[in-house]
Scaffold this motif. Structure first.
Motif, PDB file in Angstrom:
ATOM      1  N   VAL A 150       0.741  -1.318   0.063  1.00 58.26           N
ATOM      2  CA  VAL A 150      -0.084  -0.076  -0.126  1.00 58.26           C
ATOM      3  C   VAL A 150       0.763   1.279  -0.041  1.00 58.26           C
ATOM      4  O   VAL A 150       1.895   1.471   0.972  1.00 58.26           O
ATOM      5  CB  VAL A 150      -1.048  -0.034   1.084  1.00 58.26           C
ATOM      6  N   SER A 151       0.817   2.128  -0.898  1.00 58.36           N
ATOM      7  CA  SER A 151       1.493   3.342  -0.998  1.00 58.36           C
ATOM      8  C   SER A 151       1.076   4.353   0.031  1.00 58.36           C
ATOM      9  O   SER A 151       0.031   4.522   0.548  1.00 58.36           O
ATOM     10  CB  SER A 151       1.439   3.900  -2.361  1.00 58.36           C
ATOM     11  N   GLY A 152       2.208   5.019   0.297  1.00 57.77           N
ATOM     12  CA  GLY A 152       1.776   6.109   1.577  1.00 57.77           C
ATOM     13  C   GLY A 152       0.882   7.086   0.961  1.00 57.77           C
ATOM     14  O   GLY A 152       0.030   7.445   1.834  1.00 57.77           O
TER      15      GLY A 152
ATOM     16  N   GLY B  56       3.856   5.372   9.233  1.00 55.72           N
ATOM     17  CA  GLY B  56       4.930   5.616   7.842  1.00 55.72           C
ATOM     18  C   GLY B  56       4.674   7.148   7.215  1.00 55.72           C
ATOM     19  O   GLY B  56       5.320   7.225   6.251  1.00 55.72           O
ATOM     20  N   LEU B  57       3.776   7.892   7.728  1.00 58.80           N
ATOM     21  CA  LEU B  57       3.315   9.026   7.026  1.00 58.80           C
ATOM     22  C   LEU B  57       3.631  10.334   7.521  1.00 58.80           C
ATOM     23  O   LEU B  57       3.074  11.452   7.124  1.00 58.80           O
ATOM     24  CB  LEU B  57       1.893   9.036   6.523  1.00 58.80           C
TER      25      LEU B  57
ATOM     26  N   GLU C 195       3.894  16.420   8.005  1.00 57.03           N
ATOM     27  CA  GLU C 195       4.569  17.392   8.623  1.00 57.03           C
ATOM     28  C   GLU C 195       5.273  18.564   7.590  1.00 57.03           C
ATOM     29  O   GLU C 195       5.131  19.709   7.684  1.00 57.03           O
ATOM     30  CB  GLU C 195       5.853  16.885   9.356  1.00 57.03           C
ATOM     31  N   GLN C 196       5.322  17.850   6.406  1.00 58.98           N
ATOM     32  CA  GLN C 196       5.738  18.893   4.995  1.00 58.98           C
ATOM     33  C   GLN C 196       4.578  19.380   4.910  1.00 58.98           C
ATOM     34  O   GLN C 196       4.631  20.959   4.415  1.00 58.98           O
ATOM     35  CB  GLN C 196       6.280  18.174   4.162  1.00 58.98           C
ATOM     36  N   GLU C 197       3.384  19.072   4.777  1.00 53.66           N
ATOM     37  CA  GLU C 197       2.318  19.792   4.422  1.00 53.66           C
ATOM     38  C   GLU C 197       1.860  20.650   5.468  1.00 53.66           C
ATOM     39  O   GLU C 197       1.456  21.917   5.132  1.00 53.66           O
ATOM     40  CB  GLU C 197       1.020  18.942   4.243  1.00 53.66           C
TER      41      GLU C 197
ATOM     42  N   CYS D  61      -0.357  17.939  18.457  1.00 52.69           N
ATOM     43  CA  CYS D  61       0.245  16.763  18.784  1.00 52.69           C
ATOM     44  C   CYS D  61       0.069  15.755  17.969  1.00 52.69           C
ATOM     45  O   CYS D  61      -1.188  15.479  17.427  1.00 52.69           O
ATOM     46  CB  CYS D  61      -0.220  16.107  20.193  1.00 52.69           C
ATOM     47  N   LEU D  62       1.290  15.303  17.207  1.00 49.44           N
ATOM     48  CA  LEU D  62       1.154  14.250  16.122  1.00 49.44           C
ATOM     49  C   LEU D  62       1.211  12.899  16.879  1.00 49.44           C
ATOM     50  O   LEU D  62       2.197  12.420  17.549  1.00 49.44           O
ATOM     51  CB  LEU D  62       2.168  14.564  15.222  1.00 49.44           C
ATOM     52  N   ILE D  63      -0.121  12.352  16.764  1.00 47.68           N
ATOM     53  CA  ILE D  63       0.099  10.903  17.080  1.00 47.68           C
ATOM     54  C   ILE D  63       0.588  10.018  16.017  1.00 47.68           C
ATOM     55  O   ILE D  63      -0.267   9.525  15.443  1.00 47.68           O
ATOM     56  CB  ILE D  63      -1.487  10.582  17.674  1.00 47.68           C
ATOM     57  N   ASN D  64       1.809   9.644  16.062  1.00 46.28           N
ATOM     58  CA  ASN D  64       2.569   8.881  15.026  1.00 46.28           C
ATOM     59  C   ASN D  64       3.102   7.611  15.420  1.00 46.28           C
ATOM     60  O   ASN D  64       4.175   7.201  14.537  1.00 46.28           O
ATOM     61  CB  ASN D  64       3.375   9.889  14.183  1.00 46.28           C
ATOM     62  N   ALA D  65       3.143   7.313  16.721  1.00 49.02           N
ATOM     63  CA  ALA D  65       3.898   5.894  17.035  1.00 49.02           C
ATOM     64  C   ALA D  65       3.074   4.841  16.137  1.00 49.02           C
ATOM     65  O   ALA D  65       2.092   5.011  15.932  1.00 49.02           O
ATOM     66  CB  ALA D  65       3.971   5.916  18.748  1.00 49.02           C
ATOM     67  N   GLU D  66       3.964   3.706  15.815  1.00 52.41           N
ATOM     68  CA  GLU D  66       3.444   2.593  15.233  1.00 52.41           C
ATOM     69  C   GLU D  66       2.265   2.017  15.851  1.00 52.41           C
ATOM     70  O   GLU D  66       2.410   1.746  17.139  1.00 52.41           O
ATOM     71  CB  GLU D  66       4.572   1.603  15.268  1.00 52.41           C
ATOM     72  N   GLY D  67       1.301   2.017  15.367  1.00 51.29           N
ATOM     73  CA  GLY D  67       0.046   1.357  15.815  1.00 51.29           C
ATOM     74  C   GLY D  67      -0.909   2.277  16.577  1.00 51.29           C
ATOM     75  O   GLY D  67      -1.958   1.879  16.960  1.00 51.29           O
ATOM     76  N   SER D  68      -0.381   3.499  16.761  1.00 46.34           N
ATOM     77  CA  SER D  68      -1.181   4.620  17.540  1.00 46.34           C
ATOM     78  C   SER D  68      -2.649   5.048  16.826  1.00 46.34           C
ATOM     79  O   SER D  68      -3.580   5.023  17.615  1.00 46.34           O
ATOM     80  CB  SER D  68      -0.704   5.704  17.881  1.00 46.34           C
ATOM     81  N   GLU D  69      -2.605   5.064  15.727  1.00 46.62           N
ATOM     82  CA  GLU D  69      -3.904   5.661  14.952  1.00 46.62           C
ATOM     83  C   GLU D  69      -4.774   4.270  15.086  1.00 46.62           C
ATOM     84  O   GLU D  69      -5.922   4.463  15.207  1.00 46.62           O
ATOM     85  CB  GLU D  69      -3.599   5.653  13.433  1.00 46.62           C
ATOM     86  N   GLN D  70      -4.234   3.014  15.038  1.00 44.35           N
ATOM     87  CA  GLN D  70      -5.309   1.955  15.400  1.00 44.35           C
ATOM     88  C   GLN D  70      -5.975   2.013  16.711  1.00 44.35           C
ATOM     89  O   GLN D  70      -7.078   1.580  16.848  1.00 44.35           O
ATOM     90  CB  GLN D  70      -4.628   0.612  15.000  1.00 44.35           C
TER      91      GLN D  70
END
Length: 400
Positions: free
Chosen positions: A39-41, A341-342, A347-349, A368-377
């Motif tokens: 799956v692409s980013g 992974g995104l 952040e660039q946007e 606050c960026l919630i970006n740790a692996e599995g956090s969105e899930q």
């Protein structure tokens, strides 16, 4: 095995991950998936990749698996058709208490009443298949013997936040189709599914193993108005009621810790918002309707969710906000859920599009960026283990 149906409301196929297709062996320690899905980013961050059944891609070809020995042959994938995801369940109805459980004369089974009928279940189940990722979180927290489950999404092998707590092996099914032969081959002695599933699926699962349905049709997320009520009901079905107080005590301690942080940082009354990027110039502003663990924690810790009045989705669970309408995001603190992974793309946007800096939370350094692996899930699921992760991330954010 008794699996009679009581009269109840006929439902459309669940908005939750309805199907259970080809079973794929996965080690929870290593998550070595025998088939991979690329799956692409760009796709993951786009709206078309959305939630559990939003993707329009085809499911993997069916895997032929010899069914477990039983008196009658299990149903196959030809016996049920997939159905497009329906709108979110009605959350206006009042929740009721968990169905009562009675014991039969046979010490090896007991009779339980649930949303779809009455079923004889093992007194001590040894091999549970769960047709719902939210119930999976609860069963892992209850230390129940789970052997199989539906995926969170087709492209996600297993919520990584659960991997940290689950030891052993589990079979995962894709969520787009149901391969009943593969489920039967696992040899479950109990199947757990949510009330947002339909009668036909329940009937077919019941041919494989005793099947219980948690929740009530049309009430809240997965047919249940609160995750802790669902936890207590599921614990009854799998004979783990003695674990409920222990699980709830962990959550209560997290709530108390967050309340202390709010008082220490003088943040009483601060408004919050939860955002999900759905493209390079679009976010979803979540609306707390009790559908996820990330919805419910705010009332418990005493931080009000910002008012959302415009751009609401048909099911009322989010509002679409473009870069040109950032005035709709008024909260003092914002939590942005980033798919694995995104982070760099998001952040660039945020750095290059000046319109985002007009959001008060971003302008004041409270994004606050919630970006740790599995956090969105974890934030989008409903269960006590996910809530532990959420509480830690909220605490880190509020402390700055």
């Amino acid at each position: 095995m008794s699996a009679g149906l009581s009269a109840h409301r006929r439902l459309a196929v669940s908005r939750l991950l309805f199907g259970l297709p080809n079973v794929i062996s996965v080690s929870m320690r290593t998550l070595l998936v025998k088939t991979s899905i690329a799956v692409s980013g760009a796709c993951l961050v786009a709206a078309s990749c959305g939630g559990s059944n939003d993707s329009n891609g085809d499911a993997a070809p069916a895997t032929t698996v010899a069914p477990a020995t039983s008196a009658s042959a299990p149903p196959t994938t030809d016996d049920v058709a997939t159905t497009p995801a329906s709108s979110a369940p009605d959350t206006t109805a009042a929740a009721t208490s968990a169905p009562p459980i009675t014991t039969t004369a046979d010490a090896t089974t007991r009779t339980v009443d649930h949303a779809f009928g009455t079923t004889d279940v093992p007194t001590e189940p040894q091999a549970i298949y769960v047709h719902d990722p939210n119930a999976l979180d609860m069963l892992v927290a209850l230390e129940a013997p789970v052997i199989g489950a539906t995926r969170f999404r087709d492209e996600v092998p297993m919520p990584s936040y659960l991997e940290e707590r689950f030891e052993g092996e589990i079979e995962l099914s894709l969520n787009r189709e149901i391969n009943f032969e593969a489920v039967a081959a696992l040899g479950p002695d109990l199947i757990v599914m949510p009330a947002t599933s339909d009668d036909r699926t329940y009937d077919l699962f019941s041919q494989i193993a005793p099947t219980v349905v948690y929740g009530n049709p049309g009430v809240g997320f997965a047919g249940r108005a609160s995750w802790n009520e669902a936890l207590e009901e599921i614990a009854d079905y799998v004979n783990r009621s003695d674990k409920v107080d222990e699980v709830l005590a962990v959550y209560d301690a997290d709530v108390a810790r967050l309340q202390d942080t709010i008082a220490t940082e003088s943040l009483e009354g601060s408004t919050i918002a939860v955002l999900r990027p759905r493209g390079l110039d679009l976010v979803w502003l979540q609306v707390p309707v009790g559908m996820t663990a990330g919805d419910t924690i705010w009332d418990d810790i005493g931080l009000p969710y910002q008012e959302v009045t415009e751009g609401l989705s048909d099911d009322g669970t989010f509002a679409e906000v473009s870069a040109e309408r950032t005035d709709l995001i008024t909260a003092e603190f914002a939590f942005m859920l980033i798919p694995d992974g995104l982070t760099e793309i998001v952040e660039q946007e945020l750095d290059t599009n000046p319109l985002w800096s007009t959001i008060p939370a971003i302008a004041n350094g409270n994004l606050c960026l919630i970006n740790a692996e599995g956090s969105e899930q974890a934030w989008l699921a409903t269960g006590p283990i996910g809530l532990e992760r959420i509480a830690d991330e909220i605490d880190d954010c509020l402390r700055g």
